[in-house]
Scaffold this active site. Structure first.
Site, mmCIF file in Angstrom:
data_model
loop_
_atom_site.group_PDB
_atom_site.id
_atom_site.type_symbol
_atom_site.label_atom_id
_atom_site.label_comp_id
_atom_site.label_asym_id
_atom_site.label_seq_id
_atom_site.Cartn_x
_atom_site.Cartn_y
_atom_site.Cartn_z
ATOM 1 N N LYS A 199 0.816 -1.215 0.000
ATOM 2 C CA LYS A 199 0.000 0.000 0.000
ATOM 3 C C LYS A 199 0.856 1.274 0.000
ATOM 4 O O LYS A 199 2.063 1.217 0.219
ATOM 5 C CB LYS A 199 -0.954 -0.019 1.204
ATOM 6 C CG LYS A 199 -1.990 -1.154 1.132
ATOM 7 C CD LYS A 199 -2.874 -1.024 -0.095
ATOM 8 C CE LYS A 199 -4.046 -1.974 -0.109
ATOM 9 N NZ LYS A 199 -3.699 -3.362 -0.499
HETATM 10 C C1 LIG Z 1 -10.132 -2.909 -1.660
HETATM 11 C C2 LIG Z 1 -9.451 -3.550 -0.492
HETATM 12 N N1 LIG Z 1 -10.056 -3.538 0.701
HETATM 13 C C3 LIG Z 1 -9.493 -4.079 1.783
HETATM 14 C C4 LIG Z 1 -8.263 -4.681 1.715
HETATM 15 C C5 LIG Z 1 -7.705 -5.331 2.929
HETATM 16 O O1 LIG Z 1 -6.561 -4.724 3.410
HETATM 17 P P1 LIG Z 1 -5.692 -5.454 4.530
HETATM 18 O O2 LIG Z 1 -4.801 -6.422 3.844
HETATM 19 O O3 LIG Z 1 -4.937 -4.347 5.204
HETATM 20 O O4 LIG Z 1 -6.655 -6.112 5.461
HETATM 21 C C6 LIG Z 1 -7.586 -4.719 0.499
HETATM 22 C C7 LIG Z 1 -6.265 -5.358 0.426
HETATM 23 O O5 LIG Z 1 -5.550 -5.339 -0.510
HETATM 24 C C8 LIG Z 1 -8.190 -4.143 -0.641
HETATM 25 O O6 LIG Z 1 -7.590 -4.174 -1.836
#
Ligand SMILES: Cc1ncc(COP(=O)(O)O)c(C=O)c1O
Length: 387
Positions: free
Chosen positions: A184
């Site tokens: 990210k």
């Molecule tokens: C659109 C979206 N929402 C939520 C997430 C979840 O993030 P995390 O891995 O920090 O839980 C991601 C992860 O890539 C994502 O692409």
């Protein structure tokens, strides 16, 4: 030096970021503490939200955000099928039901004009996902939410730095969950934060994220802390460790520079690819600031003799790493089976999925590497263009 390949993702950390993590390790305090709280304060200022609760992931944050708003069995939450599974998992873990609205073919975000037709007396909330970092049309979503008394929880996983009509995305909706996952725009390896303008909601999330123990419980092993704590609710183990937070906190110092680099790389790609009728470039909107988490092109398949999968295979053979964001949820066996979802109900998301390719995209991508990717694309197009 001759470029042989360009990976899909690569990240370099500065000496001061590495030192910040090392310092935290040397301090002996590894888990949730002052560093994660400093990250909360600094990140909130960055996204223009008043309060923030650091969590172990954006997924955990979405879960707690919906939980503290009281979402539960029987409630419906409108969201997009064109997302990572995390957006919907959080809804299901609250016992609520996700209701999917098809997307806008250009932005890939939920089509705000399709939200209203999905509203029923059970609808309690909307979860907009700002795909690739391009903000959803928050003025329409906010208007609908007011009209139908709905809550808004932003899946802002991609939206660090994104702005809509001059306001950072953290300023919209009831709560926002951001991701600090390894790829990210800002990372703590694994991690996330929920931001909000409600102190009460942020405090509740902080308590839930650490076993439902009262606010001061994290201090119990500090010299000035007390062994005594109270469990005030049924909680989770969703906290962010200081060792992780240290990386994000240090990286925040150069986040503006990293965002500018992302913007510059996006325009290099635009310039290199705009000449191809066989490709649609990522959407830009005049009243939004794109966070440029991903650079997603769409193939104009009617102009090509091959499909997206073959295009990707040939890019891989040329040394270009790619990915696909996203495989829509209605194609995932679990969701298809559980909700009897059919791609026929989401023709726009389905058609987008068949056309998208995410290109290598990260702040230290060099102009020569963008050219390498563009040259590979050019060769594939020349070979397979319909005449
Ligand atoms: C659109 C979206 N929402 C939520 C997430 C979840 O993030 P995390 O891995 O920090 O839980 C991601 C992860 O890539 C994502 O692409």
């Amino acid at each position: 030096m001759k470029i042989e390949s360009v990976p899909f993702f690569r990240m370099k950390f500065t000496r001061s970021e590495i030192d910040a993590v090392t310092r935290t390790i040397k301090s002996g305090w590894l888990t949730t503490g002052n560093i994660s709280h400093q990250l909360e304060d600094k990140f909130c200022r960055y996204v223009e939200a008043r309060y923030g609760a650091a969590v172990g992931s954006c997924t955990a944050g979405l879960h707690l955000a919906l939980k503290v708003l009281g979402l539960s069995r029987g409630d419906e939450v409108i969201t997009t099928p064109y997302t990572f599974v995390a957006s919907t998992e959080a809804i299901l873990h609250c016992g609520a039901r996700p209701v999917f609205a098809d997307i806008d073919p250009v932005t890939l975000n939920i089509d705000p004009n399709r939200i209203e037709e999905k509203i029923t007396p059970r609808t309690r909330a909307v979860v907009p996902v700002h795909i690739a970092g391009l903000p959803c049309r928050m003025e329409i979503i906010t208007r609908l939410a007011r009209k139908h008394k709905l809550l808004i929880v932003n899946d802002s996983a991609h939206a660090i730095g994104a702005e809509f009509k001059g306001k950072k995305i953290g300023a919209y909706g009831d709560l926002s969950s951001f991701s600090f996952y390894a790829t990210k725009n800002l990372t703590t390896a694994e991690g996330g934060i929920v931001t909000t303008n409600s102190r009460k909601l942020a405090d509740e999330i902080r308590v839930l994220s650490l076993h439902g123990m009262d606010k001061k419980a994290w201090k119990r092993y500090l010299d000035q802390g007390s062994w005594y704590y109270e469990v005030v609710s049924l909680g989770y183990k969703y906290n962010l460790a200081d060792m992780n937070a240290a990386l994000g906190l240090a990286m925040l110092d150069r986040l503006d520079i990293l965002q500018q680099k992302r913007e510059r790389i996006a325009s290099w790609y635009d310039q290199a690819l705009v000449k191809f009728d066989e490709i649609e470039l990522p959407a830009r909107e005049r009243d939004s600031k794109h966070a440029w988490h991903l650079y997603i092109i769409k193939l104009n398949l009617d102009k090509l003799k091959i499909g997206r999968d073959q295009f990707i295979r040939e890019l891989t053979e040329s040394g270009v790493g790619t990915s696909v964001h996203f495989i829509p949820l209605f194609l995932q066996p679990f969701y298809k089976g559980k909700y009897g979802l059919s791609q026929k109900k989401f023709p726009i998301a389905m058609s987008a999925f068949e056309r998208v390719i995410s290109l290598p995209f990260y702040p230290d991508l060099r102009k020569a590497e963008v050219k390498f990717v563009a040259d590979a694309i050019s060769k594939i197009i020349s070979k397979h263009r319909k005449i």
